[in-house]
Design an enzyme around this catalytic site. Structure first.
Site, PDB file in Angstrom:
ATOM      1  N   ASP A   1       0.849  -1.186   0.000  1.00 19.76           N
ATOM      2  CA  ASP A   1       0.000   0.000   0.000  1.00 19.76           C
ATOM      3  C   ASP A   1       0.884   1.236   0.000  1.00 19.76           C
ATOM      4  OD1 ASP A   1      -2.103   1.670  -0.039  1.00 19.76           O
ATOM      5  OD2 ASP A   1      -3.035   0.949   1.804  1.00 19.76           O
TER       6      ASP A   1
ATOM      7  N   PHE B   1      -9.953   3.569   7.389  1.00 22.40           N
ATOM      8  CA  PHE B   1     -11.160   4.095   8.027  1.00 22.40           C
ATOM      9  C   PHE B   1     -11.207   5.610   7.941  1.00 22.40           C
ATOM     10  CE2 PHE B   1      -7.939   4.239  11.360  1.00 22.40           C
ATOM     11  CZ  PHE B   1      -8.085   5.528  11.812  1.00 22.40           C
ATOM     12  N   LEU B   2     -12.345   6.136   8.281  1.00 25.98           N
ATOM     13  CA  LEU B   2     -12.516   7.567   8.503  1.00 25.98           C
ATOM     14  C   LEU B   2     -13.144   7.702   9.883  1.00 25.98           C
ATOM     15  CD1 LEU B   2     -14.146  10.084   6.087  1.00 25.98           C
ATOM     16  CD2 LEU B   2     -15.054   9.798   8.369  1.00 25.98           C
TER      17      LEU B   2
ATOM     18  N   HIS C   1       2.901   6.806   5.626  1.00 28.37           N
ATOM     19  CA  HIS C   1       3.710   5.957   6.503  1.00 28.37           C
ATOM     20  C   HIS C   1       4.209   4.673   5.822  1.00 28.37           C
ATOM     21  CE1 HIS C   1      -0.553   5.063   8.166  1.00 28.37           C
ATOM     22  NE2 HIS C   1      -0.271   4.146   7.279  1.00 28.37           N
TER      23      HIS C   1
ATOM     24  N   PRO D   1      -3.048   7.418  14.042  1.00 29.18           N
ATOM     25  CA  PRO D   1      -4.360   6.845  14.318  1.00 29.18           C
ATOM     26  C   PRO D   1      -4.249   5.732  15.362  1.00 29.18           C
ATOM     27  CG  PRO D   1      -3.520   5.989  12.246  1.00 29.18           C
ATOM     28  CD  PRO D   1      -2.492   6.952  12.761  1.00 29.18           C
TER      29      PRO D   1
ATOM     30  N   MET E   1      -9.403   1.251  16.143  1.00 24.01           N
ATOM     31  CA  MET E   1     -10.795   1.680  16.109  1.00 24.01           C
ATOM     32  C   MET E   1     -11.358   1.797  17.531  1.00 24.01           C
ATOM     33  SD  MET E   1     -13.753  -0.268  14.013  1.00 24.01           S
ATOM     34  CE  MET E   1     -13.339  -1.791  14.836  1.00 24.01           C
TER      35      MET E   1
ATOM     36  N   HIS F   1       3.724   4.914  13.552  1.00 19.93           N
ATOM     37  CA  HIS F   1       2.628   5.190  12.605  1.00 19.93           C
ATOM     38  C   HIS F   1       1.262   4.807  13.161  1.00 19.93           C
ATOM     39  CE1 HIS F   1       2.198   0.961  11.763  1.00 19.93           C
ATOM     40  NE2 HIS F   1       1.449   1.144  10.691  1.00 19.93           N
ATOM     41  N   GLY F   2       1.216   4.148  14.303  1.00 22.76           N
ATOM     42  CA  GLY F   2      -0.089   3.748  14.828  1.00 22.76           C
ATOM     43  C   GLY F   2       0.105   2.891  16.059  1.00 22.76           C
TER      44      GLY F   2
ATOM     45  N   LYS G   1     -16.129   2.651   8.434  1.00 24.58           N
ATOM     46  CA  LYS G   1     -15.171   1.590   8.128  1.00 24.58           C
ATOM     47  C   LYS G   1     -15.288   1.127   6.697  1.00 24.58           C
ATOM     48  CE  LYS G   1     -12.869  -0.979   9.867  1.00 24.58           C
ATOM     49  NZ  LYS G   1     -11.435  -0.810   9.603  1.00 24.58           N
TER      50      LYS G   1
END
Lengths: 137, 482
Positions: B96, B206-207, B330, B379, B382, B405-406, B481
């Site tokens: 990605d 996600f948003l 990232h 982020p 969730m 990064h998370g 999601k």
């Protein structure tokens, strides 16, 4: 069992171990593993597509074959009624894939790609061909 | 692995040379005792050592505190290779390409303005943000238009009247990576990407609608125009099928070319070629093109967020003040200049699940942020907190200006699904006061909060190790999601 597959655990990703009497059978089982993970197994009949993959060795062939199925799944927005690997040697595989349009969002894991991580194709002492591929999800 | 990592400073662990055969530099892992134990358990430490065998790697193979087992490179891995005699490895970027995070702020206050309308807002976001497998994006492109996106990044949707100049200014590289080579992007990649611009995708993408819960650094927060109680939107997505196919195509080439060059790596997914090799230049050109697609994707999705806010609140986007705070990738490799042993050197910095974090004064930062350092958007999993950080000057020395990064996964997806069902996780999130929209509920458990490490701990280690500093914590109130 002379042929089959199992899903391998991995913290971030998922692997498939697939086996069969021949490389063609093992690849077919790997495809079944991928389709189960995607939740993209559908009832036929569908449109038949011929898939041909060429690679430097059996490992790269397995990766290339699964990536080809992912490409069809995404661009055709289709699930699979059947995958038949017609013939395969270490450098070339030929398959027939039966595609059915996805009725909705598949209830499986979204897979980005098949990787070369810990990739293995081997003939076991009992003559069975075993393929191991990890996927990026 | 022959040797265990040893703690050399609080939050800093060294994997000595020789831990795996062929290491050219040591490994350096930023972690506390517990994060380190988890990393050893899931064999990510061995992957840090494996990366240290790459030809031309400089200083160390680094891992951020959110490290976990990846495919080839660990997730949270940073490797800088010399442009003169080093290699590039597409596995060090991942499938990605330029997956990243964008934070949008609004002028809206949670309690008084948004809370009463949160269901309408999440529903509107669900309508305006295409998501799921395949999916048709907000902008359908012809082949020629895709090539423009690959070359121009956010400039192309801007030329079509989507978004604003200000949006581009607050994106890493101002939304365009130079030297992209669309001609190195295959027909297959274009076929996958063409329908997907302006779509969220699936999996961990996600948003979220979030509220600024606590500000730690008032000056930096003021520069980003963040305040407590403010509603923000965080977007996490990447280059979709475009990037996946670019990585797939070029890995295949490198897997074939590498053995002919006499390079050996401990895992085939680390396939690499010298940066001066033609195959490296072709990959870099294609990778930059896919990165431009990822930026344009988040840019076009921003337009969807604005429309959704306008629909939910019956006001124009200008009044609502939906503006980009920052957009950062990232999963990327970039040519950057760092001082190494007193000499300025051009390096190819691979960040696989790690975020660039330039300190104050860096010339690449937009002027609004030059004094505070680069915003870093982290982020959480969730339903848990997310963070805004800023880069530090000393991170250049410590991690080639990189940070986490998370949260980082702590549990496989299968295990997560066995623990609880999707509907159960949905219920729990709703009980926490989070409004949800998902493509379907079956997969929700794969991304459940318990499947991840504690993001607050990860961020604290980053601060303790001097990689970045905390600016604000945000908590989710709405989740859309893929």
């Amino acid at each position: 069992m002379r042929s089959g597959f199992e899903i391998l655990e991995h913290t971030a990703d998922v692997g498939i171990r697939a086996w069969g009497a021949t490389l063609a059978e093992a690849l077919e089982q790997a495809a079944r593993g991928l389709i189960e993970l995607l939740g993209a197994g559908l009832e036929g009949p569908g449109r038949t597509r011929r898939v041909v993959v060429e690679a430097e060795d059996a490992g790269a062939l397995a990766v290339g074959f699964l990536n080809e199925l992912l490409f069809l799944h995404e661009t055709e927005e289709a699930g699979f009624a059947a995958v038949r690997v017609v013939r395969a040697d270490d450098r070339r595989a030929e398959a027939e894939v039966e595609l059915v349009p996805l009725p909705g969002e598949p209830e499986g894991t979204a897979v980005k790609a098949a990787t070369y991580h810990r990739l293995a194709v081997e003939r076991r002492p009992d003559g069975i061909v075993e393929v191991r591929v990890y996927l990026d999800v | 692995m022959a040797m265990e990592p040893r703690k050399i400073e609080p939050f800093v662990w060294e994997i000595p040379l020789g831990a795996v055969p062929g290491m050219r530099v040591p490994g350096i892992v930023y972690a506390d005792d517990e994060l380190m134990r988890k990393a050893i358990d899931d064999r990510a430490i061995e992957q840090v050592a494996n990366v240290a065998t790459l030809p031309g790697i400089v200083r160390a193979s680094y891992a951020m505190p959110d490290i976990h087992w990846g495919y080839g490179f660990p997730i949270g891995g940073v490797a800088a290779t010399s442009v003169e005699d080093g290699v590039i490895s597409p596995g060090g970027v991942g499938f990605d390409i330029a997956c990243g995070v964008r934070l949008l702020r609004t002028e809206l206050e949670w309690e008084a303005e948004v809370r009463p309308r949160i269901h309408e807002l999440v529903e509107a976001l669900g309508r305006h943000i295409p998501r799921g497998v395949g999916t048709k994006g907000r902008m359908r492109l012809s082949r020629g238009e895709v090539e423009k996106v690959l070359l121009e990044g956010v400039r192309y949707p801007l030329s079509r009247g989507v978004g604003t100049e200000r949006d581009a200014e607050f994106c890493e590289d101002r939304g365009v990576l130079e030297d992209a080579r669309p001609e190195e992007v295959s027909d297959k990649a274009i076929a996958r990407g063409a329908p997907q611009l302006g779509s969220l995708g699936a999996g961990n993408h996600f948003l979220e609608v979030q509220v600024v819960e606590e500000v730690f650094d008032a000056r930096a927060a003021a520069a980003m125009q963040l305040f407590e109680g403010q509603v923000c939107v965080m977007l996490h997505t990447g280059s979709r099928g475009m990037g996946h196919q670019v990585c797939t195509d070029h890995l295949k080439v490198m897997d074939r070319v590498m053995p002919k060059l006499g390079i050996e790596v401990p895992d085939r997914q680390l396939a690499c070629v010298p940066l001066r090799h033609e195959a490296a230049e072709r990959y870099l050109g294609a990778m930059r093109a896919a990165a431009n697609f990822a930026r344009a994707n988040r840019h076009v999705l921003t337009d969807g967020v604005r429309e959704a806010f306008a629909a939910a609140f019956g006001k124009g986007p200008r009044e609502l003040g939906v503006e980009v705070v920052y957009d950062v990738a990232h999963n990327l490799a970039k040519i950057e200049t760092f001082a190494v042993d007193g000499r300025r050197r051009e390096l190819c910095v691979h960040r696989k699940g790690a975020t660039r974090a330039f300190g104050p004064g860096h010339p690449e930062l937009p002027s609004a942020y030059r004094e505070i350092g680069q915003p870093v958007i982290i982020p959480g999993s969730m339903g848990t907190a997310s963070y805004v950080l800023v880069g530090t000057v000393e991170s250049a020395e410590r991690s080639f200006s990189s940070t986490c990064h998370g949260a980082g996964r702590a549990m496989s997806r299968t295990k997560a699904k066995k623990l609880k069902s999707g509907p159960q996780v949905r219920q729990e999130l709703e009980a926490m006061g989070i409004t949800l929209a998902a493509a379907h509920w079956g997969l929700l458990a794969e991304e459940a909060p318990y499947a991840y490490k504690d993001v607050s701990k990860v961020v604290d280690v980053c601060e303790g190790a001097g990689l970045s500093r905390k600016v604000a914590r945000l908590r989710p109130v709405g989740v859309v999601k893929g």
